[in-house]
Design an enzyme around this catalytic site. Structure first.
Site, mmCIF file in Angstrom:
data_model
loop_
_atom_site.group_PDB
_atom_site.id
_atom_site.type_symbol
_atom_site.label_atom_id
_atom_site.label_comp_id
_atom_site.label_asym_id
_atom_site.label_seq_id
_atom_site.Cartn_x
_atom_site.Cartn_y
_atom_site.Cartn_z
ATOM 1 N N TYR A 134 31.192 97.920 -22.504
ATOM 2 C CA TYR A 134 31.885 96.789 -21.947
ATOM 3 C C TYR A 134 32.220 97.289 -20.550
ATOM 4 O O TYR A 134 33.294 96.490 -19.879
ATOM 5 C CB TYR A 134 32.952 96.457 -23.037
ATOM 6 C CG TYR A 134 32.576 95.672 -24.016
ATOM 7 C CD1 TYR A 134 31.360 96.150 -25.047
ATOM 8 C CD2 TYR A 134 33.150 94.711 -24.413
ATOM 9 C CE1 TYR A 134 31.091 95.243 -25.979
ATOM 10 C CE2 TYR A 134 32.975 93.909 -25.743
ATOM 11 C CZ TYR A 134 31.810 94.248 -26.592
ATOM 12 O OH TYR A 134 31.599 93.572 -27.469
ATOM 13 N N LYS A 180 25.443 105.287 -34.097
ATOM 14 C CA LYS A 180 24.157 105.210 -34.127
ATOM 15 C C LYS A 180 23.349 106.178 -33.309
ATOM 16 O O LYS A 180 22.542 105.870 -32.638
ATOM 17 C CB LYS A 180 23.516 103.790 -33.591
ATOM 18 C CG LYS A 180 22.201 103.274 -33.862
ATOM 19 C CD LYS A 180 21.884 102.967 -35.233
ATOM 20 C CE LYS A 180 20.332 102.475 -35.177
ATOM 21 N NZ LYS A 180 20.034 102.036 -36.803
ATOM 22 N N ASP A 213 24.421 100.157 -39.068
ATOM 23 C CA ASP A 213 23.893 99.410 -39.890
ATOM 24 C C ASP A 213 23.991 99.540 -41.256
ATOM 25 O O ASP A 213 24.549 98.534 -42.100
ATOM 26 C CB ASP A 213 22.272 99.533 -39.513
ATOM 27 C CG ASP A 213 21.810 100.804 -39.354
ATOM 28 O OD1 ASP A 213 22.435 101.656 -39.374
ATOM 29 O OD2 ASP A 213 20.547 100.957 -39.176
ATOM 30 N N ASP A 237 33.767 95.477 -32.226
ATOM 31 C CA ASP A 237 33.857 94.161 -32.035
ATOM 32 C C ASP A 237 32.945 93.197 -32.888
ATOM 33 O O ASP A 237 33.744 92.429 -33.529
ATOM 34 C CB ASP A 237 33.263 93.925 -30.677
ATOM 35 C CG ASP A 237 33.612 92.598 -30.183
ATOM 36 O OD1 ASP A 237 34.481 91.776 -30.877
ATOM 37 O OD2 ASP A 237 33.137 91.873 -29.035
ATOM 38 N N ASP A 241 34.610 91.256 -36.828
ATOM 39 C CA ASP A 241 34.564 89.868 -37.126
ATOM 40 C C ASP A 241 34.044 89.751 -38.535
ATOM 41 O O ASP A 241 34.314 89.024 -39.477
ATOM 42 C CB ASP A 241 33.563 89.240 -36.253
ATOM 43 C CG ASP A 241 34.259 88.647 -35.064
ATOM 44 O OD1 ASP A 241 35.318 88.924 -34.707
ATOM 45 O OD2 ASP A 241 33.779 87.451 -34.530
HETATM 46 MG MG MG Z 1 35.258 89.443 -30.405
#
Ligand code: MG
Ligand code: NAI
Length: 344
Positions: A134, A180, A213, A237, A241
């Protein structure tokens, strides 16, 4: 007068940023509940300072995050942000970066009575909030694109310390570092090295590592096994969710952006243009973000009282349409406020 009568009362200036879409609706509900808490609890005084950010102010003034909004946040004790629309990236990302809010804390907890929520989920995602994919260093040609991923030892150790300290403070038993590193050796490899090193400073907290994963799968199949998840920016992030879906959806997911000096608390959801203006948005994510804010300010008792009222309300209802009910945003706020008054 009241202040003199009660010299120990804690007073806070709270920056309030309603933003766009359902933002102002869930913020109004949240402030109603906070005022009820302030009145009933007695030991708390909150002064709200309203500030602008988002699509609305950009359309008017050409900038989504005016300098006076940033100054307002830094002059307050803490901030509540509801949601921005298309300009979300121009609002929340610069706030996080400029105030060095390096920890994004996203709890996912099941409240009994919430339809569709999985039983026994009570985890906290601690997401690195300043770097990773980001950083916004990108390149683009007609048929190619590159996004740079940056990982530093300093930011990785800082977020790892945050996660372990939070585990100690909240009486949690385990931190799971998500990575990862088998593929992303440079970035995830360094992140893991930092987590391992920091874990040694906290012998009382169990430490484990998990591929992202595998983590996504386990979050769907056995979410009750997780306690604190420590993640790089992008993974946190996405996983948060997924975690929100386990607890009743985005209307139930609060978060905090926390640094060493400032804290900005916001629901995980956005401006929800599909339901904006109808008074049916679920305000719980916003209200639970305010509870996180109170805890961060050191007002654990007030935070507990607020969470207890939310929990009681969710058990009885009536709930908003996202949770299968037909209640409006302010119905929920009035109901939670009533339960707060009853509790004191
Ligand atoms: Mg978000
Ligand atoms: P969203 O979170 O706004 O909505 C996703 C879905 O969840 C929609 O169907 C919405 O109705 C529902 N939903 C969200 N919050 C809800 C609530 N409190 N009660 C009931 N239902 C709720 O995400 P979406 O649709 O991807 O983005 C919409 C806008 O929000 C975009 O312009 C995006 O840029 C912005 N956004 C802003 C964020 C922020 O301010 N931090 C975060 C995410 C998106």
């Amino acid at each position: 007068m009241l202040m003199e009568a009660c010299p120990t009362m804690a007073r806070y200036r709270i920056a309030v940023i309603p933003g766009d879409g359902i933002g102002p609706e869930v913020m109004e509900a949240c402030l109603h509940v906070l005022r009820a808490l302030e009145e009933a609890y007695g030991d708390l005084s909150l002064e709200f300072i309203e500030l602008e950010a988002g699509d609305g102010v950009k359309a008017e003034r050409g900038v989504a995050l005016p300098e006076e909004t940033l100054r307002g946040i830094t002059s307050a004790d803490a901030a509540l942000f509801a949601a921005a629309g298309e300009t979300a990236g121009e609002v929340i990302i610069p706030i996080r970066r400029r105030l060095d809010l390096y920890a994004n804390v996203r709890p996912a907890k099941t409240y009994p009575g919430v339809p569709g929520a999985r039983e026994g989920v009570d985890l906290i995602i601690v997401r690195e909030n300043t770097e990773g994919l980001y950083v916004g260093v990108e390149g683009r040609g007609p048929d190619w694109g590159v996004s740079m991923r940056v990982t530093t030892l300093k930011a990785s150790e800082r977020i790892a310390h945050y996660a372990f300290k939070l585990a100690e403070e909240m009486g949690r038993r385990k931190v799971t570092a998500v990575h990862k590193a088998n593929v992303l050796k440079a970035t995830c490899g360094l992140f893991l090295e930092a987590c391992r090193r920091v874990a040694e400073d906290y012998p009382g907290i169990e430490y484990e590592e998990m591929l992202v994963d595998t983590c996504a799968l386990k979050l769907a199949s056995k979410p009750e096994d997780f306690d604190i998840l420590l993640t790089p920016n992008l993974f946190g992030d996405i996983l948060s969710d997924e975690a929100a879906a386990l607890t009743g959806g985005l209307g139930m997911a609060p978060s905090g952006n926390i640094g060493d000096r400032y804290g900005v608390f916001e629901p995980v959801h956005g401006s929800a243009p599909d339901i904006a203006g109808r008074g049916i948005a679920n305000p719980m994510a916003m209200i639970l973000s305010a509870a996180m804010m109170l805890r961060w300010l050191g007002e654990g008792e007030a935070a507990d009282a607020l969470e207890k009222a939310v929990s009681k309300y969710l058990w009885r209802g009536p709930l908003t349409p996202d949770l299968g009910g037909d209640a409006g945003t302010m119905d929920v706020a009035l109901g939670v406020a009533r339960l707060i008054r009853e509790a004191f």
